[in-house]
Design an enzyme around this catalytic site. Sequence first.
Site, PDB file in Angstrom:
ATOM      1  N   GLU A  60      18.718 153.713  70.430  1.00 55.26           N
ATOM      2  CA  GLU A  60      19.218 152.374  70.946  1.00 55.26           C
ATOM      3  C   GLU A  60      20.278 151.825  70.106  1.00 55.26           C
ATOM      4  OE1 GLU A  60      16.330 153.514  71.011  1.00 55.26           O
ATOM      5  OE2 GLU A  60      15.596 153.627  73.044  1.00 55.26           O
ATOM      6  N   ASP A  85      12.598 146.087  77.129  1.00 56.12           N
ATOM      7  CA  ASP A  85      11.414 146.066  75.709  1.00 56.12           C
ATOM      8  C   ASP A  85      12.143 146.880  74.543  1.00 56.12           C
ATOM      9  OD1 ASP A  85       8.573 145.273  77.516  1.00 56.12           O
ATOM     10  OD2 ASP A  85      10.129 146.440  78.490  1.00 56.12           O
ATOM     11  N   PHE A  86      12.857 147.822  74.907  1.00 59.94           N
ATOM     12  CA  PHE A  86      13.595 148.612  73.839  1.00 59.94           C
ATOM     13  C   PHE A  86      14.740 148.131  73.249  1.00 59.94           C
ATOM     14  CE2 PHE A  86      12.476 152.703  76.548  1.00 59.94           C
ATOM     15  CZ  PHE A  86      11.042 152.471  76.513  1.00 59.94           C
ATOM     16  N   ILE A  87      15.323 147.073  73.840  1.00 58.50           N
ATOM     17  CA  ILE A  87      16.739 146.344  73.695  1.00 58.50           C
ATOM     18  C   ILE A  87      16.343 145.774  72.040  1.00 58.50           C
ATOM     19  CG2 ILE A  87      16.472 144.073  74.256  1.00 58.50           C
ATOM     20  CD1 ILE A  87      19.187 144.661  75.700  1.00 58.50           C
ATOM     21  N   HIS A 129       6.733 147.905  78.731  1.00 61.52           N
ATOM     22  CA  HIS A 129       7.529 148.284  79.779  1.00 61.52           C
ATOM     23  C   HIS A 129       7.752 147.449  80.821  1.00 61.52           C
ATOM     24  CE1 HIS A 129       6.846 152.246  78.146  1.00 61.52           C
ATOM     25  NE2 HIS A 129       7.924 152.774  78.636  1.00 61.52           N
TER      26      HIS A 129
END
Lengths: 323, 318
Positions: A60, A85-87, A129
């Site tokens: 990412e 959520d992965f940001i 998620h």
Amino acid sequence: MTKINFRWAITHALDEELARDDKVFLVGQDVGESGGVFGLTRGLYEKYGGWRVKDTPISEEGITGLAVGAGMIGHRPVVEIMYMDFISLAIEQLANQAAKTFYVSGGKIKVPMVVRTLAGGGFKAGIHHSQSLESWFTHIPGLKVVYPSTPYDVKGLLKSSIRDDNPVVFIEHKGLFSLKGEVPDEEYTIPLGKADIKREGSDVTIISYGKSVHQSLEAAEALAEEGICAEVIDLRTLVPLDKETILKSVEKTNRAMVVYEATKESGFGAEVSSIISEELIYDLDAPVRRIAGAFTPIPLGDAEDAHFPTVEEIIKVAKEMCY
Amino acid sequence: MDMKEFKLNYYEKLYLARHFEDELMKLFADNKVVGWIHSNKGHEVIGVSLALAMKSHDYIVPHHRDRPAYLAKGLSAKSLLAEIMGKTTGCCGGIGGELHIMDVETRIYGPTGVLGSNLPIALGIAYANKLAGNDHVVVCNFGEGGSNRGSFHEVLNMAALWSLPIVFVCENNKFVEFTPMQKHMNIEDVARRASGYDIEGIIADAFNPMETYETFKYAIEKARRGDGPTLVEAKTYRLDGHYEGDPMKYRDEEEKKYWLERDPIIGFKASLLNESIANESELESLEASVHQVLKEAVEFALKSEPLKVSDTFKNVYA
């Protein structure tokens, strides 16, 4: 006009911008051959090739920084961060690099880039998620933040975001993907920084964005039957914020609430509420209220519903404010 | 350019880089510099070799000890010094300062105060060049400390996978801020990390100017041919502290003495004389012209206007 769902409006916007400008390219996990986890980039790999629609490893920070570098030399990259959520992994490149390059270069180097990311609940998939993390970015000078609620808006705003010369965090609520709406057949864009009054009213202003707009509209419908005429403002863009539309409405209604799915505490509703208090406190007939997510991680399964705002809650609070 | 011309040009750039640092330290001691400064002494051979091995349309995405590369790539001493001193005549108008030197004309992009964060930016510039189908090469510099960031691994993996036109230059100066590198990593040679991505890893002795130049030339031309990235580890030694004023309690004085005796600027000058490439008076006049350039740069930067506070509210958005 054609009726299409929210997800195809995203695909069409990407397709049209890829066709219009060869500086536009897409990067992200599974955006290429597989067409994306929600099918949002389906068909684009075949149409534009593997370099303009690039599948990437799970990296990412790397791919967000890739967009910063490509943007610096005049390209218009669009990154997909699959779940918001992965940001967390991309914040360094967004907040410290993309957001500050134009400033620190003395206005000489622009960073046009878009990070599209899928936010919000509805899939009941638990802590990693389901989050809506817009306020991590509205706090950073140099970033623009867009959070649309309809097929018409998502298409027009995504096209404007890709054409904008600044880094844009573009948030797509997963719970809206199958929502259908009218979209013009001809080319159009929607300027960033303009809110949209989705329903006019005179008794209370409900300020919202993303999926919560639809709950607000449903609540307004129910309130009308009980004689309360609610105005629903869809902010559409959080940065730049259309303060004028908010203040004009609240001057008329003298009551305001902010409805959003993210955690209430230190969320974007606090900013909106503060602006209203700073500008219009003596005009208010009731304190500004926030109806938002619980101060908990988002649980797995149906329990999720109890952690997000509900239509019933909006109706209840509106009544408290108006009676 | 014949060998004599090349070597004299090389020496001039080395000498300029070293004495730029001296002038900067004097200005810092006089409280004329805003923020901190991080000495580039010991890194000169890397920057000068890179700039000479690159073409003018190649990009450099440097780290905080690459002033020798900026100067050798053509950024003027005036513009660089004024920027470090926060003056409006600097390359970023005085808002960037020492850590954020960017210049579109000489293609210096993306240095950052967050070490290792420039690697993804370099990847993006290389990706855009590949998309554009040109032959421009990107050089990306970082320290051995920066090679411990996740960004290093993400970026080497993607650059290798897509065979991008990029050269990764690890400037291993043996210290990570106040800590000797062996306390942070088991390996002595960062170049070994290249094998994890199936790319070539090469070590160059950055106290040996011609060896370093030839190594960079090879890696840059390889990238330009489309044969993908190389990780070059340039072994050097940080002759000063992490920043100006660092008491360096962690340094072994014997070790420093060893490296100082091998100072490449002194050694390169001696080789020019020993090999009769130049005589004393030629080198004296070359050195005098460098001092003149620096004198003019200092005067220019001192008399330039500092950035106005009101201007620091501008340029948040394009």
